[in-house]
Design a protein around this motif. Structure first.
Motif: not given
Length: 452
Positions: A243-245, A248-252, A289-290
């Protein structure tokens, strides 16, 4: 002559004298004024010089304070880095040592299990141990990167070779989930990278692409030209997407974006580590991602002209097959951990011609080495009385022991330590948890006699 009348006029000479006196007085007054002005200017200049001197002295004092503070900060940073390096080394040892016993004994059990139930139990032990080992490795790698201590060897790397090696490792996982892998046609491209680390990143991205894909989905590996002489390696899946939201946490670190609530295994560290590694190689790792269509990861690295030289690699012989009856000799193991001693005893039970000597202290190990002159020494680095590095140095300096090959077997997996001890004269450096087959292969190579 007149009497009682107006005074007579001054003579021409008197007038001339008076004028000269007036002129001299005017000159004297002007000189006095100039002298006074020069005196005031000199005083003002002296004041300004004094003020400027004070300013310069203050600036110099401030600069000296800044230099002193910077030196103190640099010294403190050096101390912190040394402390962090020591902490990493110690943590590597403390975490890997118990895993050595767990994974090592499980490998031995795997060789002798009877029945499917026992085999499944041992596989679960190995699976859990290796999962924990992977987590430890990733945590330590991230800590090394942050401390600036991660060794990287940048060289021209064939993308075809690295991709092929990573795909070979991931195919069994893909086959289990019936995920199709579409690989690119060979293109003979080279990028500047650390070969091992680039393969580690690709393997992590491919593993995620398989794990988070839909069953019978597709994973595509692609090449793409990038600006400024760079090359993009792309790994795309047909999974559920992100999901788009959450992007920003993908590489945390440790954030699995809700996947921890599913049956898919993971630590949440792989992507964070991969991003750090790519950046350390001078590249960029990005993702798009979609939802419902899949996720695409892109590694962008600088191109290279070609290889510096090919490394010869070969598979180790299967040392676990048979008992190698022509392997004979004395092995001294210097190790203070009883579990590790017992593990090596069990491993060498597969070599009936090998006699094992053991010492739990460095000094005792040196005594046994001089007295018994073993054919091979296996040395741990963290000993209660003497660092293993000192033991190695003394072994190499003693005429009675300097020719004995020494294999380091340690939980300290820091690259700098490995390189230093290999350069110092160690025959090989193995890290815990050990690979039983690799250790036996090294023992066989050192002790193998002629075939009977």
């Amino acid at each position: 002559m007149s009497f009682g009348g107006a005074p007579s006029d001054f003579s021409t000479e008197q007038v001339s004298i008076a004028q000269e006196v007036a002129t001299q007085l005017a000159i004297a007054l002007e000189q006095a004024r100039l002298h006074e002005r020069a005196k005031r200017q000199a005083e003002e200049l002296e004041i300004r010089v004094a003020e400027r001197t004070l300013e310069l002295r203050s600036a110099n004092d401030h600069l000296e304070r800044e230099i002193s503070e910077r030196r103190r900060a640099e010294a403190e940073a050096d101390r912190a880095n040394r402390a962090k390096s020591e902490f990493l080394s110690r943590m590597s040892h403390e975490l890997r040592t118990p895993l050595n016993a767990v994974i090592g004994f499980a490998q031995l059990l795997e060789l002798d299990v009877q029945g499917e139930a026992q085999r499944e139990s041992v596989e679960q032990i190995l699976k859990g141990g290796r999962h924990l080992l992977g987590l430890i490795n990733e945590i330590l790698d991230i800590a090394r990167i942050e401390a600036g201590n991660l060794a990287m060897s940048s060289e021209p790397v064939s993308t075809d070779e690295v991709i092929r090696a990573a795909l070979d490792l991931i195919r069994p996982q893909a086959a289990a989930r019936r995920v199709q892998i579409v690989e690119p046609a060979p293109v003979e491209q080279y990028v500047m990278a650390d070969r091992q680390r680039l393969q580690q990143v690709l393997l992590n991205l491919l593993s995620n692409a398989v794990k988070y894909n839909r069953e019978s989905g597709v994973v595509r590996v692609l090449y793409e030209e990038a600006p400024s002489g760079r090359l993009r390696l792309i790994v795309a899946d047909t999974g559920r997407g992100i999901a788009p939201e959450m992007m920003n946490r993908l590489f945390t670190p440790f954030d699995r974006l809700g996947a921890e609530q599913t049956a898919v295994e993971g630590t949440g560290l792989g992507l964070a580590l991969s991003q750090h590694l790519v950046e350390a190689m001078g590249g960029v790792l990005t993702a798009t991602s979609t939802v419902g269509a899949g996720t695409t990861f892109t590694i962008e690295l600088q191109r290279a002209d070609g290889p510096l030289g090919k490394e010869e690699t070969g598979a180790l012989p299967n040392a676990l097959d048979g008992t190698a009856t022509n392997v004979r000799g004395r092995v001294l193991y210097i190790e203070d951990n009883l579990s590790n001693l017992r593990l090596l005893e069990r491993i060498l039970a597969r070599r009936p011609g090998v006699t094992l000597l053991s010492a739990m202290q460095g000094l005792r190990g040196l005594e046994l080495a001089r007295d018994h002159e073993p054919h091979l020494i296996i040395l741990d680095l963290h000993l209660p009385d003497l660092p293993g590095t000192d033991v190695l140095r003394r072994l190499l300096a003693d005429p009675k022991t300097k020719a004995i090959p020494v294999i380091i077997l340690s939980a300290d997996a820091t690259p700098g330590q490995i390189s230093k001890l290999l350069e110092q004269g160690a025959r090989a450096y193995l890290t815990k948890p050990l690979d039983v087959a690799e250790l036996l292969s090294l023992i066989d190579a050192a002790l193998r006699g002629p075939e009977a």
